[in-house]
Write a protein that holds these residues in place. Structure first.
Motif, short mmCIF file in Angstrom:
data_model
loop_
_atom_site.label_atom_id
_atom_site.label_comp_id
_atom_site.label_asym_id
_atom_site.label_seq_id
_atom_site.Cartn_x
_atom_site.Cartn_y
_atom_site.Cartn_z
N ASP A 97 9.07 33.23 -8.45
CA ASP A 97 7.96 33.98 -8.91
C ASP A 97 6.52 33.65 -8.12
OD1 ASP A 97 5.97 35.50 -10.46
OD2 ASP A 97 6.48 34.50 -12.34
N GLY A 98 6.13 34.38 -7.01
CA GLY A 98 5.03 34.28 -6.49
C GLY A 98 3.73 34.15 -7.31
N GLY A 99 3.97 34.54 -8.29
CA GLY A 99 2.52 34.59 -9.27
C GLY A 99 2.47 33.08 -9.97
N ARG A 100 3.46 32.32 -9.93
CA ARG A 100 3.20 30.86 -10.10
C ARG A 100 2.73 29.90 -9.15
NH1 ARG A 100 4.73 30.35 -15.43
NH2 ARG A 100 5.98 31.78 -16.29
N PRO A 101 1.60 29.54 -9.00
CA PRO A 101 1.12 28.77 -7.75
C PRO A 101 1.73 27.43 -7.81
CG PRO A 101 -0.56 29.11 -9.45
CD PRO A 101 0.31 29.80 -9.73
N ASP A 102 2.09 26.82 -8.86
CA ASP A 102 2.96 25.30 -8.79
C ASP A 102 4.13 25.64 -9.00
OD1 ASP A 102 3.43 22.81 -9.12
OD2 ASP A 102 2.34 22.68 -11.00
N ALA A 103 5.05 24.91 -8.01
CA ALA A 103 6.74 25.21 -8.34
C ALA A 103 7.09 24.07 -9.13
CB ALA A 103 7.02 24.90 -6.81
N ARG A 104 6.38 23.02 -9.52
CA ARG A 104 7.04 21.87 -10.12
C ARG A 104 7.63 22.22 -11.33
NH1 ARG A 104 3.49 16.58 -11.56
NH2 ARG A 104 2.62 17.52 -9.51
N PRO A 105 7.24 23.08 -12.42
CA PRO A 105 8.09 23.82 -13.46
C PRO A 105 9.48 24.36 -13.29
CG PRO A 105 5.70 24.18 -13.83
CD PRO A 105 5.74 23.93 -12.44
N TRP A 106 9.41 24.90 -12.10
CA TRP A 106 10.60 25.84 -11.49
C TRP A 106 11.61 24.77 -10.79
CZ3 TRP A 106 11.41 26.40 -6.00
CH2 TRP A 106 12.48 27.32 -5.57
N ALA A 138 3.47 28.53 -3.95
CA ALA A 138 3.84 29.92 -3.80
C ALA A 138 3.84 30.60 -2.46
CB ALA A 138 3.16 30.83 -4.84
N GLU A 139 2.66 30.05 -1.77
CA GLU A 139 2.40 30.68 -0.56
C GLU A 139 3.40 30.00 0.54
OE1 GLU A 139 -2.52 31.62 -0.94
OE2 GLU A 139 -1.68 29.43 -0.28
N LEU A 140 3.72 28.64 0.24
CA LEU A 140 4.70 27.99 1.05
C LEU A 140 5.90 28.39 1.03
CD1 LEU A 140 3.14 24.37 0.68
CD2 LEU A 140 3.29 25.62 2.90
N ILE A 141 6.20 28.69 -0.37
CA ILE A 141 7.70 29.05 -0.58
C ILE A 141 7.77 30.62 0.21
CG2 ILE A 141 9.33 29.95 -2.29
CD1 ILE A 141 8.36 27.75 -4.09
N GLU A 142 6.95 31.23 -0.18
CA GLU A 142 6.93 32.57 0.68
C GLU A 142 6.99 32.40 2.10
OE1 GLU A 142 4.89 36.90 0.95
OE2 GLU A 142 4.30 35.71 -0.68
N ARG A 143 6.30 31.48 2.61
CA ARG A 143 6.41 31.27 4.35
C ARG A 143 7.69 30.77 4.86
NH1 ARG A 143 0.47 28.07 4.80
NH2 ARG A 143 -0.74 29.81 4.00
N SER A 144 8.15 30.13 3.86
CA SER A 144 9.68 29.46 4.19
C SER A 144 10.66 30.45 4.30
CB SER A 144 9.91 28.45 3.10
OG SER A 144 10.48 28.86 1.99
N TRP A 145 10.38 31.73 3.88
CA TRP A 145 11.46 32.79 3.89
C TRP A 145 11.76 33.05 5.51
CZ3 TRP A 145 9.14 37.15 0.20
CH2 TRP A 145 9.33 36.59 -1.08
N HIS A 146 10.78 33.07 6.28
CA HIS A 146 10.75 33.21 7.71
C HIS A 146 10.51 32.10 8.67
CE1 HIS A 146 10.74 37.49 6.81
NE2 HIS A 146 9.53 37.46 5.97
N GLU A 147 9.96 30.77 7.95
CA GLU A 147 10.01 29.71 8.93
C GLU A 147 10.24 28.61 7.75
OE1 GLU A 147 6.00 29.43 10.62
OE2 GLU A 147 5.63 31.37 10.23
N PRO A 148 11.56 28.27 7.39
CA PRO A 148 12.03 27.35 6.66
C PRO A 148 11.40 26.15 6.67
CG PRO A 148 13.83 28.45 7.76
CD PRO A 148 12.72 28.99 8.46
N GLU A 149 10.85 25.42 7.54
CA GLU A 149 10.04 24.30 7.69
C GLU A 149 9.02 24.06 6.93
OE1 GLU A 149 8.43 26.82 11.03
OE2 GLU A 149 10.42 26.43 10.34
N HIS A 150 8.48 25.25 6.41
CA HIS A 150 7.58 25.32 5.28
C HIS A 150 7.87 24.74 4.07
CE1 HIS A 150 3.90 26.79 7.48
NE2 HIS A 150 4.94 27.77 8.07
N PHE A 151 9.28 24.67 3.75
CA PHE A 151 9.81 24.34 2.45
C PHE A 151 9.85 22.72 2.41
CE2 PHE A 151 12.67 23.62 -1.12
CZ PHE A 151 12.33 24.46 -1.92
N ALA A 152 9.52 22.27 3.49
CA ALA A 152 9.59 20.56 3.63
C ALA A 152 8.15 20.19 2.79
CB ALA A 152 9.67 20.16 4.96
N THR A 153 7.21 20.85 2.93
CA THR A 153 5.97 20.57 2.10
C THR A 153 6.33 20.62 0.70
OG1 THR A 153 4.73 21.49 3.99
CG2 THR A 153 3.41 20.93 1.84
N ILE A 154 6.87 21.54 0.27
CA ILE A 154 7.16 21.63 -1.12
C ILE A 154 8.12 20.25 -1.59
CG2 ILE A 154 8.52 22.72 -3.01
CD1 ILE A 154 6.13 24.16 -2.09
#
Length: 193
Positions: A62-71, A6-22
């Motif tokens: 949903d930033g309340g879900r720390p694990d993005a895998r189900p999404w 969730a933190e990485l996804i939110e960071r990726s809003w302004h720094e898209p390279e964070h999504f690479a970790t997802i």
């Protein structure tokens, strides 16, 4: 401390390279799921399609879900839905043409291979006979070992609907498989597909 999805996804809003970790964290799981559903060749393309869709939708995560895998499984399942005809054709093809055993040097090995191929064909037929929403729930639980809550989150349905779809899918699979040993079939379903 390692950031949550969730933190990485939110960071990726302004720094898209964070999504690479997802992608790095979850692509192998999504690729395996898609390969089981549609075959290896299609899976590679659909992993890319899944993560492109996830990237495009990241602000609605949903930033309340720390694990993005189900999404991500939910997005991948939607992508599979778009390719549903190919999936059903593949199951029917598996049913019609079972691969030949790799080796036939021992009588027990041959018998085991024949039994496994018979189950694989029967299982493919049973899966092809399921309604798509029921098959999605069954495969996310059996292959990906998601919890009911995770499946509900992935597919954006209530947990009660997950339970009823799973129950219906299991009942239908038992009907299609008839008198075969259901424990063996369950092991086949939980195996690498």
């Amino acid at each position: 401390m390692t950031p949550t999805d969730a933190e990485l996804i939110e960071r990726s809003w302004h720094e898209p390279e964070h999504f690479a970790t997802i992608f790095d964290r979850h692509a192998p799981h999504i690729q395996r799921y898609l390969a089981r559903r549609l075959g290896g060749e299609a899976a590679d393309d659909l992993v890319a399609e899944t993560f492109l869709a996830a990237f495009a939708k990241r602000k609605s995560y949903d930033g309340g879900r720390p694990d993005a895998r189900p999404w991500l499984y939910g997005i991948a399942t939607h992508v599979v839905g778009q390719h549903r005809r190919t999936e059903v054709r593949r199951y029917r093809l598996r049913e019609a043409i079972a691969p030949a055993p790799a080796e036939a040097c021992h009588a027990d090995r041959v018998a085991a291979d024949v039994t496994a191929q018979s189950l694989r064909a029967s299982l493919a037929s049973a899966l092809a006979s399921l309604a798509t929403p029921d098959r999605d729930v069954l495969l996310l639980i059996a292959w990906e070992q998601l919890t009911y809550d995770e499946v509900a989150s992935a597919l954006k349905i209530p947990v009660g609907t997950v339970r009823s779809r799973l129950n219906r899918a299991r009942r239908k699979v038992r009907e299609v498989l008839g008198a075969q040993d259901h424990n063996t079939v369950l092991e086949e379903l939980l195996s690498n597909g």
